[in-house]
Design a protein around this motif. Structure first.
Motif, PDB file in Angstrom:
ATOM      1  N   HIS A  28      -6.037 -90.045 -65.753  1.00  0.00           N
ATOM      2  CA  HIS A  28      -5.844 -88.717 -65.149  1.00  0.00           C
ATOM      3  C   HIS A  28      -7.075 -88.654 -64.046  1.00  0.00           C
ATOM      4  CE1 HIS A  28      -3.884 -87.252 -69.410  1.00  0.00           C
ATOM      5  NE2 HIS A  28      -3.001 -87.434 -68.202  1.00  0.00           N
ATOM      6  N   GLU A  29      -8.064 -89.361 -64.457  1.00  0.00           N
ATOM      7  CA  GLU A  29      -9.050 -89.227 -63.451  1.00  0.00           C
ATOM      8  C   GLU A  29      -8.709 -90.145 -62.201  1.00  0.00           C
ATOM      9  OE1 GLU A  29     -12.367 -90.628 -65.890  1.00  0.00           O
ATOM     10  OE2 GLU A  29     -12.537 -88.863 -66.905  1.00  0.00           O
ATOM     11  N   ALA A  30      -8.090 -91.137 -62.391  1.00  0.00           N
ATOM     12  CA  ALA A  30      -7.620 -91.964 -61.316  1.00  0.00           C
ATOM     13  C   ALA A  30      -6.682 -91.259 -60.408  1.00  0.00           C
ATOM     14  CB  ALA A  30      -6.955 -93.416 -61.878  1.00  0.00           C
ATOM     15  N   VAL A  31      -5.860 -90.425 -61.157  1.00  0.00           N
ATOM     16  CA  VAL A  31      -4.755 -89.719 -60.227  1.00  0.00           C
ATOM     17  C   VAL A  31      -5.624 -88.711 -59.540  1.00  0.00           C
ATOM     18  CG1 VAL A  31      -3.174 -87.856 -60.477  1.00  0.00           C
ATOM     19  CG2 VAL A  31      -2.898 -89.893 -61.803  1.00  0.00           C
ATOM     20  N   THR A  32      -6.546 -87.881 -59.920  1.00  0.00           N
ATOM     21  CA  THR A  32      -7.361 -87.000 -59.147  1.00  0.00           C
ATOM     22  C   THR A  32      -8.088 -87.495 -58.183  1.00  0.00           C
ATOM     23  OG1 THR A  32      -7.538 -85.545 -61.151  1.00  0.00           O
ATOM     24  CG2 THR A  32      -9.215 -85.168 -59.440  1.00  0.00           C
ATOM     25  N   GLY A  38      -5.109-101.437 -68.496  1.00  0.00           N
ATOM     26  CA  GLY A  38      -6.183-100.335 -69.429  1.00  0.00           C
ATOM     27  C   GLY A  38      -5.428 -99.717 -70.393  1.00  0.00           C
ATOM     28  N   PHE A  39      -4.202 -99.758 -70.576  1.00  0.00           N
ATOM     29  CA  PHE A  39      -3.334 -99.029 -71.627  1.00  0.00           C
ATOM     30  C   PHE A  39      -2.380 -99.866 -72.377  1.00  0.00           C
ATOM     31  CE2 PHE A  39      -4.480 -96.021 -68.197  1.00  0.00           C
ATOM     32  CZ  PHE A  39      -4.953 -95.088 -68.781  1.00  0.00           C
ATOM     33  N   GLY A  40      -2.157 -99.567 -73.518  1.00  0.00           N
ATOM     34  CA  GLY A  40      -1.225-100.248 -74.317  1.00  0.00           C
ATOM     35  C   GLY A  40      -2.013-101.587 -74.753  1.00  0.00           C
ATOM     36  N   ASN A  41      -1.516-102.719 -74.448  1.00  0.00           N
ATOM     37  CA  ASN A  41      -1.981-103.925 -74.794  1.00  0.00           C
ATOM     38  C   ASN A  41      -2.367-104.750 -73.603  1.00  0.00           C
ATOM     39  OD1 ASN A  41      -1.814-103.856 -77.850  1.00  0.00           O
ATOM     40  ND2 ASN A  41       0.513-103.967 -77.549  1.00  0.00           N
ATOM     41  N   SER A  42      -2.367-104.099 -72.496  1.00  0.00           N
ATOM     42  CA  SER A  42      -2.670-104.709 -71.333  1.00  0.00           C
ATOM     43  C   SER A  42      -4.334-105.072 -71.243  1.00  0.00           C
ATOM     44  CB  SER A  42      -2.156-104.145 -70.159  1.00  0.00           C
ATOM     45  OG  SER A  42      -0.581-104.427 -69.887  1.00  0.00           O
ATOM     46  N   ALA A  43      -4.768-105.890 -70.512  1.00  0.00           N
ATOM     47  CA  ALA A  43      -6.243-105.963 -70.157  1.00  0.00           C
ATOM     48  C   ALA A  43      -6.607-104.733 -69.475  1.00  0.00           C
ATOM     49  CB  ALA A  43      -6.486-107.323 -69.281  1.00  0.00           C
ATOM     50  N   ARG A  44      -8.222-104.431 -69.821  1.00  0.00           N
ATOM     51  CA  ARG A  44      -8.587-103.135 -69.221  1.00  0.00           C
ATOM     52  C   ARG A  44      -9.279-103.860 -67.896  1.00  0.00           C
ATOM     53  NH1 ARG A  44      -5.847-101.822 -73.281  1.00  0.00           N
ATOM     54  NH2 ARG A  44      -6.808-100.511 -74.661  1.00  0.00           N
ATOM     55  N   PRO A  45      -9.006-102.942 -66.730  1.00  0.00           N
ATOM     56  CA  PRO A  45      -9.201-103.283 -65.457  1.00  0.00           C
ATOM     57  C   PRO A  45     -10.793-103.040 -65.349  1.00  0.00           C
ATOM     58  CG  PRO A  45      -8.413-101.246 -65.362  1.00  0.00           C
ATOM     59  CD  PRO A  45      -8.086-101.624 -66.927  1.00  0.00           C
ATOM     60  N   ALA A  46     -11.240-103.493 -64.291  1.00  0.00           N
ATOM     61  CA  ALA A  46     -12.679-103.470 -64.100  1.00  0.00           C
ATOM     62  C   ALA A  46     -13.091-102.036 -63.554  1.00  0.00           C
ATOM     63  CB  ALA A  46     -13.462-104.366 -62.869  1.00  0.00           C
ATOM     64  N   VAL A  47     -12.236-101.344 -62.751  1.00  0.00           N
ATOM     65  CA  VAL A  47     -12.200 -99.985 -62.303  1.00  0.00           C
ATOM     66  C   VAL A  47     -10.897 -99.499 -62.762  1.00  0.00           C
ATOM     67  CG1 VAL A  47     -12.451 -98.568 -60.342  1.00  0.00           C
ATOM     68  CG2 VAL A  47     -13.938-100.587 -60.587  1.00  0.00           C
ATOM     69  N   HIS A  48     -10.876 -98.300 -63.141  1.00  0.00           N
ATOM     70  CA  HIS A  48      -9.668 -97.362 -63.262  1.00  0.00           C
ATOM     71  C   HIS A  48      -9.625 -96.577 -61.990  1.00  0.00           C
ATOM     72  CE1 HIS A  48      -8.515 -97.649 -67.755  1.00  0.00           C
ATOM     73  NE2 HIS A  48      -9.975 -97.921 -67.812  1.00  0.00           N
ATOM     74  N   SER A  49      -8.477 -97.092 -61.307  1.00  0.00           N
ATOM     75  CA  SER A  49      -8.033 -96.330 -60.050  1.00  0.00           C
ATOM     76  C   SER A  49      -6.474 -96.671 -59.975  1.00  0.00           C
ATOM     77  CB  SER A  49      -8.537 -96.994 -58.840  1.00  0.00           C
ATOM     78  OG  SER A  49      -8.285 -98.344 -58.505  1.00  0.00           O
ATOM     79  N   ILE A  50      -5.863 -95.826 -59.060  1.00  0.00           N
ATOM     80  CA  ILE A  50      -4.436 -95.898 -58.910  1.00  0.00           C
ATOM     81  C   ILE A  50      -4.052 -97.435 -58.148  1.00  0.00           C
ATOM     82  CG2 ILE A  50      -2.439 -95.233 -57.655  1.00  0.00           C
ATOM     83  CD1 ILE A  50      -3.412 -93.551 -60.016  1.00  0.00           C
ATOM     84  N   GLU A  51      -5.058 -97.738 -57.332  1.00  0.00           N
ATOM     85  CA  GLU A  51      -4.947 -98.888 -56.410  1.00  0.00           C
ATOM     86  C   GLU A  51      -5.074-100.305 -57.555  1.00  0.00           C
ATOM     87  OE1 GLU A  51      -6.412 -95.868 -53.800  1.00  0.00           O
ATOM     88  OE2 GLU A  51      -7.058 -96.560 -55.796  1.00  0.00           O
TER      89      GLU A  51
END
Length: 256
Positions: free
Chosen positions: A183-187, A58-71
């Motif tokens: 940040h939302e994933a961290v929270t 989800g950041f830099g040049n990596s693929a975007r995940p289906a869901v942003h979460s720490i897991e």
């Protein structure tokens, strides 16, 4: 020399930068940065080991995940390790990267030899309550006159020297409009349910001039009773500000 590559993982391609050879150490950046946060650290650690700084999904040049979460971010780390044939590695994380690193060590304890948590918050019930209703850290609305660039700059200016702030803004712009996803994933993360699963030696690092994370150092260390602590005097929110000091502390811990 820093080399770049892409690894195929179940969650999509992961972009990474690496330097050196030998025992591996995987480096995880804060939100909304990229591998570039470790630009100065990579050659220093690469003198004695294989240092790998990845772009979190989800950041830099990596693929975007289906869901942003720490897991999901942690799964991306393990996916990269699989793709690079790393059965085990030391894992280092800064700010959000530290939370991700903790989840990697909790979910796959046999694959993390040592863990460094730099400027890492302890996200428990109390922390989640404090974050409710808190203004967003970096969210901006893209505008045709470009004023969102100034807004991004001014929001972080109190905590970043100008030469590092330019690098921060570049990384943040690359992930608009999802700049707050990390940040939302961290929270949302239930860290208090996970840190007890960590089995490897842990080093908690605090930066004395980081107003957000430094007060968290004792709270985090209290949840990791077998951990050790180090403080970088004069360290700030950006890890690059004291890159040589940080690399020396990490190297000492990995060699101990």
């Amino acid at each position: 020399m820093i080399r770049f590559g892409y690894a195929d993982t179940p969650g999509g391609q992961i972009h990474y930068a690496s330097c050196g050879s030998g025992e591996p150490v995987v480096l995880l950046h804060q939100t909304p940065r990229s591998w570039d946060e470790y630009r100065e650290v990579l050659p220093l650690l690469g003198r004695t080991r294989r240092a790998i700084a990845m772009d979190t999904p989800g950041f830099g040049n990596s693929a975007r995940p289906a869901v942003h979460s720490i897991e999901a971010y942690a799964a991306g780390v393990l996916g990269l390790m699989d793709a690079l044939d790393l059965a085990e590695a030391a894992v280092v994380g800064h700010h959000t990267g530290g939370v991700v690193a903790a989840e990697v060590a909790a979910s796959a304890p046999g694959r993390v030899s040592r863990l460094v948590l730099s400027s890492t918050p302890m996200i428990d019930y109390e922390a989640r309550l404090r974050r409710l209703g808190r203004p967003s850290v970096d969210a901006v609305q893209e505008r045709s006159d470009g004023s969102h660039l100034t807004e991004l700059w001014n929001g972080r200016a109190p905590f970043y020297p100008p030469h590092l702030l330019t690098r921060f803004v570049r990384d943040a712009l690359a992930v608009l409009p999802q700049v707050e996803s990390g940040h939302e994933a961290v929270t949302a993360y239930r860290m208090e349910q996970r840190v007890g699963l960590i089995r490897c030696p842990v080093l908690c690092v605090g930066a004395s001039e980081d107003p957000f994370a430094f007060p968290e150092l004792e709270r985090l260390a209290a949840r990791l009773p077998r951990s050790t602590q180090r403080v970088i005097k004069g360290g700030m929110v950006p890890l690059e500000h004291k890159a040589a000091d940080f690399a020396a502390i990490v190297e000492e811990f990995l060699c101990s």
